[in-house]
Design a protein around this motif. Structure first.
Motif, mmCIF file in Angstrom:
data_model
loop_
_atom_site.group_PDB
_atom_site.id
_atom_site.type_symbol
_atom_site.label_atom_id
_atom_site.label_comp_id
_atom_site.label_asym_id
_atom_site.label_seq_id
_atom_site.Cartn_x
_atom_site.Cartn_y
_atom_site.Cartn_z
ATOM 1 N N VAL A 118 -2.147 -0.350 3.093
ATOM 2 C CA VAL A 118 -3.310 -1.232 3.201
ATOM 3 C C VAL A 118 -4.575 -0.382 3.208
ATOM 4 C CG1 VAL A 118 -4.511 -2.967 4.599
ATOM 5 C CG2 VAL A 118 -2.010 -3.008 4.437
ATOM 6 N N ASP A 119 -4.592 0.581 4.143
ATOM 7 C CA ASP A 119 -5.744 1.473 4.272
ATOM 8 C C ASP A 119 -5.469 2.870 3.714
ATOM 9 O OD1 ASP A 119 -7.256 -0.482 5.901
ATOM 10 O OD2 ASP A 119 -5.684 -0.083 7.366
ATOM 11 N N THR A 120 -4.182 3.167 3.468
ATOM 12 C CA THR A 120 -3.795 4.472 2.932
ATOM 13 C C THR A 120 -2.799 4.259 1.788
ATOM 14 O OG1 THR A 120 -1.850 4.771 4.355
ATOM 15 C CG2 THR A 120 -3.986 5.418 5.271
ATOM 16 N N GLN A 121 -2.359 5.349 1.179
ATOM 17 C CA GLN A 121 -1.352 5.253 0.119
ATOM 18 C C GLN A 121 -0.040 4.704 0.687
ATOM 19 O OE1 GLN A 121 -2.109 5.798 -3.087
ATOM 20 N NE2 GLN A 121 -4.191 6.314 -2.457
ATOM 21 N N GLY A 122 0.613 3.831 -0.097
ATOM 22 C CA GLY A 122 1.793 3.146 0.396
ATOM 23 C C GLY A 122 3.107 3.705 -0.130
ATOM 24 N N CYS A 123 4.167 2.890 0.001
ATOM 25 C CA CYS A 123 5.536 3.350 -0.248
ATOM 26 C C CYS A 123 6.213 2.679 -1.440
ATOM 27 C CB CYS A 123 6.389 3.135 0.995
ATOM 28 S SG CYS A 123 6.594 1.398 1.442
ATOM 29 N N TYR B 155 -4.944 2.094 -5.293
ATOM 30 C CA TYR B 155 -4.074 2.840 -4.394
ATOM 31 C C TYR B 155 -2.660 2.261 -4.494
ATOM 32 C CZ TYR B 155 -3.986 -1.010 -1.045
ATOM 33 O OH TYR B 155 -3.784 -2.224 -0.451
ATOM 34 N N VAL B 156 -1.685 2.976 -3.937
ATOM 35 C CA VAL B 156 -0.284 2.568 -3.986
ATOM 36 C C VAL B 156 -0.011 1.535 -2.899
ATOM 37 C CG1 VAL B 156 2.121 3.325 -3.821
ATOM 38 C CG2 VAL B 156 0.407 4.813 -4.891
ATOM 39 N N LEU B 157 0.619 0.429 -3.282
ATOM 40 C CA LEU B 157 0.964 -0.647 -2.346
ATOM 41 C C LEU B 157 2.215 -0.314 -1.532
ATOM 42 C CD1 LEU B 157 0.505 -3.846 -4.559
ATOM 43 C CD2 LEU B 157 -0.807 -3.272 -2.527
ATOM 44 N N SER C 156 6.879 3.449 -4.252
ATOM 45 C CA SER C 156 6.835 4.667 -5.051
ATOM 46 C C SER C 156 8.142 5.431 -4.849
ATOM 47 C CB SER C 156 5.639 5.530 -4.619
ATOM 48 O OG SER C 156 5.728 5.827 -3.227
ATOM 49 N N GLU C 157 8.237 6.585 -5.456
ATOM 50 C CA GLU C 157 9.442 7.402 -5.284
ATOM 51 C C GLU C 157 9.374 8.295 -4.052
ATOM 52 O OE1 GLU C 157 11.382 8.628 -9.229
ATOM 53 O OE2 GLU C 157 9.223 8.578 -9.709
ATOM 54 N N TYR C 158 8.159 8.635 -3.619
ATOM 55 C CA TYR C 158 7.990 9.499 -2.445
ATOM 56 C C TYR C 158 6.792 9.017 -1.631
ATOM 57 C CZ TYR C 158 10.993 12.798 -4.994
ATOM 58 O OH TYR C 158 12.022 13.371 -5.664
ATOM 59 N N ILE C 159 6.814 9.361 -0.337
ATOM 60 C CA ILE C 159 5.653 9.118 0.521
ATOM 61 C C ILE C 159 5.562 10.253 1.538
ATOM 62 C CG2 ILE C 159 6.925 7.685 2.200
ATOM 63 C CD1 ILE C 159 4.321 6.027 2.508
ATOM 64 N N ALA C 160 4.345 10.661 1.873
ATOM 65 C CA ALA C 160 4.100 11.674 2.907
ATOM 66 C C ALA C 160 3.510 10.988 4.126
ATOM 67 C CB ALA C 160 3.143 12.746 2.382
ATOM 68 N N LEU C 161 4.069 11.291 5.308
ATOM 69 C CA LEU C 161 3.612 10.645 6.537
ATOM 70 C C LEU C 161 3.616 11.623 7.708
ATOM 71 C CD1 LEU C 161 5.474 7.211 6.377
ATOM 72 C CD2 LEU C 161 3.011 7.602 6.113
ATOM 73 N N ALA D 144 4.927 4.579 -9.354
ATOM 74 C CA ALA D 144 4.445 3.840 -8.182
ATOM 75 C C ALA D 144 3.845 2.507 -8.616
ATOM 76 C CB ALA D 144 3.408 4.663 -7.427
ATOM 77 N N VAL D 145 3.899 1.529 -7.717
ATOM 78 C CA VAL D 145 3.229 0.256 -7.938
ATOM 79 C C VAL D 145 1.812 0.382 -7.378
ATOM 80 C CG1 VAL D 145 3.194 -2.215 -7.458
ATOM 81 C CG2 VAL D 145 5.385 -1.034 -7.809
ATOM 82 N N VAL D 146 0.835 0.323 -8.250
ATOM 83 C CA VAL D 146 -0.559 0.569 -7.873
ATOM 84 C C VAL D 146 -1.363 -0.726 -7.941
ATOM 85 C CG1 VAL D 146 -2.665 1.813 -8.490
ATOM 86 C CG2 VAL D 146 -0.437 2.947 -8.682
ATOM 87 N N LYS D 147 -2.094 -1.001 -6.859
ATOM 88 C CA LYS D 147 -3.115 -2.045 -6.903
ATOM 89 C C LYS D 147 -4.291 -1.421 -7.636
ATOM 90 C CE LYS D 147 -5.019 -6.009 -6.014
ATOM 91 N NZ LYS D 147 -4.491 -7.259 -6.560
ATOM 92 N N HIS D 148 -4.369 -1.722 -8.918
ATOM 93 C CA HIS D 148 -5.239 -0.958 -9.806
ATOM 94 C C HIS D 148 -6.654 -1.503 -9.936
ATOM 95 C CE1 HIS D 148 -3.504 -4.237 -12.041
ATOM 96 N NE2 HIS D 148 -4.307 -4.039 -13.067
ATOM 97 N N HIS D 149 -6.872 -2.747 -9.501
ATOM 98 C CA HIS D 149 -8.213 -3.329 -9.647
ATOM 99 C C HIS D 149 -8.431 -4.408 -8.596
ATOM 100 C CE1 HIS D 149 -7.014 -7.091 -12.210
ATOM 101 N NE2 HIS D 149 -6.087 -6.782 -11.343
ATOM 102 N N ARG D 150 -9.658 -4.868 -8.507
ATOM 103 C CA ARG D 150 -10.014 -5.916 -7.543
ATOM 104 C C ARG D 150 -9.764 -7.284 -8.187
ATOM 105 N NH1 ARG D 150 -12.800 -4.366 -3.146
ATOM 106 N NH2 ARG D 150 -13.793 -6.412 -2.967
#
Length: 346
Positions: free
Chosen positions: A119-124, A63-65, A126-131, A7-13
């Motif tokens: 933005v406010d939750t885990q994003g897509c 979190y995941v972008l 990535s290889e999978y997403i739950a919605l 997954a592509v993660v926004k890992h820091h501020r």
């Protein structure tokens, strides 16, 4: 399904993001697990990637972008009945409460408690997403995954352009990023007499021409107000769609619209913008419409029909494709403005 995924993660501020191995999400009884087939980079993702003022006040790493995607349902909860395993799907990215006055009166796109995927939750990204199943939009099996992945931003453009009457009108599209380019094609397909596209990137202006713009204007090399004055015989544009979020462009949009015209604003400025309310709004008697997301789910039906009809040249919008691991190349192109829509493939 259990295990790890990339997954592509926004890992820091701060600036940037990174590829990480994270847990595959587990679904609840009213959710589906989707295997991502294609995902696309949005201007909002760029805001977060660059870590500008807006993103600093809104998002909370790590979190995941990502929020634009298409994929295949691979698991579903016991209370899910609207889709089946194997269905091709995309998703409405606004997670709404269903209880506030806006939701209860048919305006859930402006829910008081909206949370946005990626933005406010885990994003897509990535290889999978739950919605939640209520957010799932079922795609025709023949719709290519890359085109299916851009329906969400296409819906933003549909909402912006079709919030007013554009038939036979002079429509100004300010900002030819991917959603602005979509707006050009939608305005033309909806019957606009003139579609004037403004931007500062030659690459995107050429794309705007391909999308159906009747006039393209480099805003740094030409006076946008003078161009509109000439084309409209001094009356101004009937409809202005502000897609850039740039303060100067927003101010120009209010000045170029005709008396009694419409300004629809989708672009998000990083800082407050000073508008001459007396002269450019009140005394001109204009209508100002703030656009957020898509009408749920009226805009999705319009989006699906416009794409399926072929009246908007959606393939022209997709200019680059990279693997998920090459996400930095995609963000670099988006920041430079030398692209249309950028697709990432997990």
């Amino acid at each position: 399904m259990r295990g790890k995924m990339k997954a592509v993660v926004k890992h820091h501020r701060g600036f940037g993001a990174e590829i990480q191995s994270v847990d595959i999400p587990q679904i609840k009884e009213d959710e589906v697990l989707i295997k991502i087939k294609a995902t696309s980079i949005c201007g909002t993702d760029v805001h977060i990637y660059k870590w500008d003022e807006w993103s600093q006040s809104r998002v909370k790493p790590p979190y995941v972008l990502g929020h634009e995607f298409s994929g295949i349902v691979v698991e579903k909860g016991e209370k899910v009945s609207n889709v089946e395993i194997g269905d091709s799907v995309s998703a409405e990215t606004h997670l709404v409460c269903g209880r506030c006055p806006q939701c209860l009166t048919g305006h859930s796109h402006i829910c008081q408690d909206t949370k946005i995927i990626g933005v406010d939750t885990q994003g897509c990204f990535s290889e999978y997403i739950a919605l939640p199943t209520r957010n799932i939009w079922k795609n025709p099996k023949e719709l290519p995954y890359d085109i299916a992945s851009i329906q969400e931003p296409f819906g933003n453009a549909v909402h912006t352009v079709l919030t007013g009457n554009v038939v036979g009108k002079i429509v100004a599209i300010i900002g030819c990023g991917p959603i602005g380019l979509m707006a050009v094609g939608i305005a033309k397909a909806a019957g606009a007499a003139q579609v004037i596209a403004f931007d500062i990137h030659e690459y995107r202006l050429e794309l705007a021409k391909k999308m159906g713009a009747t006039k393209i204007v480099h805003s740094k090399n030409n006076d946008p107000l003078f161009v509109v004055h000439q084309i409209s015989n001094g009356n101004g544009a009937d409809v202005v769609c502000e897609m850039s979020g740039h303060s100067t462009a927003i101010i120009q949009g209010f000045k170029m619209v005709k008396n009694g015209g419409l300004v629809s604003i989708l672009g998000l400025p990083n800082l407050p913008v000073e508008i001459d309310v007396a002269n450019d709004i009140v005394l001109k008697g204009i209508t100002v419409k703030g656009i957020t997301g898509r009408k749920m789910y009226e805009t999705w039906y319009q989006t699906s029909a416009l794409i399926y009809s072929g009246n908007v040249k959606v393939k022209e919008l997709i200019t680059h494709q990279f693997s998920l691991e090459e996400f930095e190349k995609g963000f670099k192109l988006m920041i430079e403005g030398n692209c249309g829509k950028v697709i990432l493939i997990p």
